[in-house]
Design a protein around this motif. Structure first.
Motif, PDB file in Angstrom:
ATOM      1  N   VAL A  71       0.846  -1.186   0.000  1.00 44.49           N
ATOM      2  CA  VAL A  71       0.000   0.000   0.000  1.00 44.49           C
ATOM      3  C   VAL A  71       0.885   1.240   0.000  1.00 44.49           C
ATOM      4  O   VAL A  71       1.920   1.275   0.674  1.00 44.49           O
ATOM      5  CB  VAL A  71      -0.965  -0.001   1.213  1.00 44.49           C
ATOM      6  CG1 VAL A  71      -0.194   0.024   2.530  1.00 44.49           C
ATOM      7  CG2 VAL A  71      -1.924   1.176   1.151  1.00 44.49           C
ATOM      8  N   ALA A  72       0.498   2.234  -0.781  1.00 50.62           N
ATOM      9  CA  ALA A  72       1.219   3.521  -0.818  1.00 50.62           C
ATOM     10  C   ALA A  72       0.463   4.512   0.064  1.00 50.62           C
ATOM     11  O   ALA A  72      -0.749   4.697  -0.102  1.00 50.62           O
ATOM     12  CB  ALA A  72       1.327   4.039  -2.240  1.00 50.62           C
ATOM     13  N   VAL A  73       1.164   5.112   1.020  1.00 54.51           N
ATOM     14  CA  VAL A  73       0.516   6.016   1.974  1.00 54.51           C
ATOM     15  C   VAL A  73       1.269   7.336   2.067  1.00 54.51           C
ATOM     16  O   VAL A  73       2.449   7.425   1.736  1.00 54.51           O
ATOM     17  CB  VAL A  73       0.442   5.382   3.385  1.00 54.51           C
ATOM     18  CG1 VAL A  73      -0.378   4.119   3.369  1.00 54.51           C
ATOM     19  CG2 VAL A  73       1.835   5.117   3.946  1.00 54.51           C
ATOM     20  N   ARG A  74       0.550   8.349   2.534  1.00 56.74           N
ATOM     21  CA  ARG A  74       1.177   9.612   2.896  1.00 56.74           C
ATOM     22  C   ARG A  74       1.189   9.676   4.418  1.00 56.74           C
ATOM     23  O   ARG A  74       0.121   9.716   5.032  1.00 56.74           O
ATOM     24  CB  ARG A  74       0.422  10.796   2.303  1.00 56.74           C
ATOM     25  CG  ARG A  74       0.595  10.908   0.809  1.00 56.74           C
ATOM     26  CD  ARG A  74       0.376  12.309   0.311  1.00 56.74           C
ATOM     27  NE  ARG A  74      -0.970  12.804   0.529  1.00 56.74           N
ATOM     28  CZ  ARG A  74      -1.430  13.929  -0.005  1.00 56.74           C
ATOM     29  NH1 ARG A  74      -0.659  14.657  -0.775  1.00 56.74           N
ATOM     30  NH2 ARG A  74      -2.652  14.330   0.225  1.00 56.74           N
ATOM     31  N   PRO A  75       2.367   9.667   5.036  1.00 59.07           N
ATOM     32  CA  PRO A  75       2.439   9.609   6.496  1.00 59.07           C
ATOM     33  C   PRO A  75       2.073  10.915   7.197  1.00 59.07           C
ATOM     34  O   PRO A  75       2.038  10.969   8.419  1.00 59.07           O
ATOM     35  CB  PRO A  75       3.891   9.237   6.764  1.00 59.07           C
ATOM     36  CG  PRO A  75       4.639   9.731   5.574  1.00 59.07           C
ATOM     37  CD  PRO A  75       3.705   9.619   4.414  1.00 59.07           C
ATOM     38  N   LEU A  76       1.814  11.978   6.424  1.00 56.71           N
ATOM     39  CA  LEU A  76       1.382  13.246   7.007  1.00 56.71           C
ATOM     40  C   LEU A  76       0.004  13.598   6.480  1.00 56.71           C
ATOM     41  O   LEU A  76      -0.278  13.434   5.286  1.00 56.71           O
ATOM     42  CB  LEU A  76       2.356  14.371   6.673  1.00 56.71           C
ATOM     43  CG  LEU A  76       3.747  14.237   7.312  1.00 56.71           C
ATOM     44  CD1 LEU A  76       4.769  13.875   6.255  1.00 56.71           C
ATOM     45  CD2 LEU A  76       4.140  15.514   8.011  1.00 56.71           C
ATOM     46  N   ARG A  77      -0.837  14.059   7.374  1.00 53.34           N
ATOM     47  CA  ARG A  77      -2.174  14.505   7.005  1.00 53.34           C
ATOM     48  C   ARG A  77      -2.392  15.896   7.560  1.00 53.34           C
ATOM     49  O   ARG A  77      -2.139  16.139   8.744  1.00 53.34           O
ATOM     50  CB  ARG A  77      -3.241  13.566   7.566  1.00 53.34           C
ATOM     51  CG  ARG A  77      -3.311  12.229   6.860  1.00 53.34           C
ATOM     52  CD  ARG A  77      -3.963  12.363   5.500  1.00 53.34           C
ATOM     53  NE  ARG A  77      -3.838  11.146   4.717  1.00 53.34           N
ATOM     54  CZ  ARG A  77      -4.047  11.085   3.416  1.00 53.34           C
ATOM     55  NH1 ARG A  77      -4.373  12.178   2.745  1.00 53.34           N
ATOM     56  NH2 ARG A  77      -3.920   9.960   2.753  1.00 53.34           N
ATOM     57  N   ASP A  78      -2.868  16.799   6.713  1.00 49.80           N
ATOM     58  CA  ASP A  78      -3.134  18.182   7.145  1.00 49.80           C
ATOM     59  C   ASP A  78      -1.922  18.812   7.814  1.00 49.80           C
ATOM     60  O   ASP A  78      -2.031  19.545   8.798  1.00 49.80           O
ATOM     61  CB  ASP A  78      -4.334  18.230   8.096  1.00 49.80           C
ATOM     62  CG  ASP A  78      -5.611  17.724   7.440  1.00 49.80           C
ATOM     63  OD1 ASP A  78      -5.777  17.960   6.231  1.00 49.80           O
ATOM     64  OD2 ASP A  78      -6.429  17.091   8.123  1.00 49.80           O
TER      65      ASP A  78
END
Length: 355
Positions: A71-78
Motif C-alpha cells: 500500500v502507498a501512503v502519505r504519512p502526514l495529514r493536514d
C-alpha cells in the motif's frame, strides 16, 4: 567563552539541513548547496510487516497500482504526522540522501523543520521526536508561514508590517508579521488536497465519473484557475463510469474546474480577510505599500493572485519559486541562528535543542 577547536571543527564540517516536511511534498535545503531534494511525501509499505519498500517519487508512481500486499501512503495529514514510524523512515531516507552528497564524512546534522502554525504541542513533539530518531544532532522547529516569509525575502525583522499566505497540500497558513514576530496568524486545513477532492466530487456528481486524486491534481495544475482566464482551456479526464462500471473519458473545461474548487478558494480568501480585519491600521497601511505575498504550491494556481488582488483591494504577488520558500527559509535560520533564534518554535521551556 574559550575557543574550543572540537566545536569549531564540528560546526565547520556539520551538515545543516532545512526541511519543509509537507503533506504533499518534502523539500530539503542543505546549507551551501540550496534545495537538493524535492520529492512527494509518499511511502510504499508492505502491509504485513509495515516495512518501507519505496519512498518519494518512486512511491508516488505506485499510487493506485500496488499489488494486494503493498500500500502507498502519505504519512502526514493536514500538515501533521499521522504515521509516526513511516514518517521517521521517510526522514531517515531524505537525511541520508542529503548526507550522500557531502564531500567528507560529517557528524549527525542540525535540522530545522517547518511546521503549521496551528499544530498542538503533541503534534510538535511528534515532528521533533521523528527528526531526532532519524539521526539529527539538533532539531529546531519553525512555523511554516515565518519560514516562508524568510524564504520569500520579506522584511520580517523590520518595523513595517508584511503578510504571507502559504498554501500547501494539507494546510493554508496566513500570517501578518512585524519586528520579527507574528502579529496575526491563521491556519486552516483547506489547501491543495481539498481542491483535488473537490474536483473528484464534482466529476462524480456531474458526470457520474469516478476519477483518482492524481487525475484530479493533474487537472488542477493544467487547467485549474481561481479567476477567469484570457483563454479558457480543456482537458480529457479518464476514469470509471459509476453507472455502467466501464472506462470513460470526459472533456472538461477550465470553467468547470474553477467552479469545482471555488468553495476551497473562497474559504482561503475569507481567512485572509479575517486576518486583515484583525490587523492594526498602521500595518494595513504598510501592506498597501508592500502587498501580500503568496507562497507554497497552491500559489501556482492560475490567476489566484489576480482574484485576491481584486477582492482584497491590495496588491497580491507570488514569491519567486513559491514551492521552495519554506525550505529556503528554514535553511536561512541555520545560517544566522544567533540573530534568528527568536523566530523558532520552542519545546520544553523554549528550547528544541536535544541534550
Amino acid at each position: 567563552m574559550a575557543f574550543n577547536p572540537l566545536n569549531w571543527l564540528l560546526g565547520f564540517f556539520s551538515l545543516d539541513i532545512g526541511i519543509d516536511l509537507g503533506t504533499a511534498n518534502t523539500l530539503v535545503n542543505v546549507r551551501g548547496k540550496g534545495i537538493v531534494i524535492n520529492e512527494p511525501s509518499w511511502v510504499a509499505i508492505e502491509k504485513r510487516t509495515r516495512r518501507p519498500l519505496a519512498i518519494g517519487a518512486e512511491a508516488k508512481e505506485m499510487v493506485g497500482r500496488t499489488p494486494i500486499n503493498v500500500v502507498a501512503v502519505r504519512p502526514l495529514r493536514d500538515g501533521v504526522i499521522s504515521e509516526f514510524e513511516i514518517t521517521q523512515a521517510m526522514l531517515e531516507y531524505f537525511i541520508g540522501k542529503a548526507h550522500e552528497q557531502s564531500i567528507v564524512p560529517v557528524p549527525r546534522p542540525r535540522v530545522v523543520i517547518g511546521i503549521p502554525s496551528g499544530v498542538t504541542e503533541v503534534e510538535k513533539r511528534a515532528v521533533y521526536d521523528a527528526s531526532m530518531s532519524s539521526g539529527a544532532r539538533e532539531t529546531f522547529l519553525i512555523e511554516e508561514p515565518v519560514a516562508a516569509a524568510l524564504g520569500a525575502g520579506l522584511p520580517v525583522s523590520e518595523i513595517r508590517g508584511s503578510m504571507i499566505v502559504d498554501i500547501g497540500g494539507g494546510t493554508s497558513e496566513v500570517a501578518v508579521m512585524s519586528m520579527g514576530g507574528v502579529v496575526v496568524s491563521r491556519s486552516l486545513r483547506v489547501a491543495g488536497d481539498e481542491m483535488d477532492e473537490d474536483i473528484v466530487q464534482y466529476m462524480r456528481n456531474k458526470y457520474n465519473l469516478l476519477i483518482g486524486l492524481r487525475m484530479a491534481e493533474q487537472a488542477k495544475i493544467a487547467i485549474g484557475s481561481a479567476y477567469h482566464l484570457p483563454e479558457e482551456k480543456t482537458m480529457l479526464l479518464r476514469g470509471r463510469n459509476l453507472i455502467t462500471g466501464l472506462p470513460e473519458a470526459v472533456e472538461v473545461s477550465s470553467v468547470e474546474i474553477r467552479e469545482a474548487i471555488s468553495g476551497s478558494v473562497q474559504t482561503i480568501e475569507d481567512t485572509i480577510k479575517d486576518a486583515l480585519d484583525e490587523s492594526p491600521p498602521e500595518i494595513i497601511a504598510d501592506l498597501m505599500d508592500t502587498g501580500i505575498c503568496l507562497a507554497g504550491g497552491g500559489a501556482l494556481l492560475q490567476a489566484l493572485d489576480r482574484r485576491l488582488s481584486d477582492e482584497l483591494r491590495i496588491r497580491v504577488w507570488v514569491a519567486e519559486d513559491p514551492m521552495s520558500c519554506v525550505a529556503r527559509g528554514a535553511g536561512m535560520i541555520l545560517e544566522d541562528l544567533d540573530h534568528l533564534q527568536n523566530l523558532l518554535v520552542g519545546l520544553e521551556r523554549g528550547s528544541t535543542k536535544h541534550n
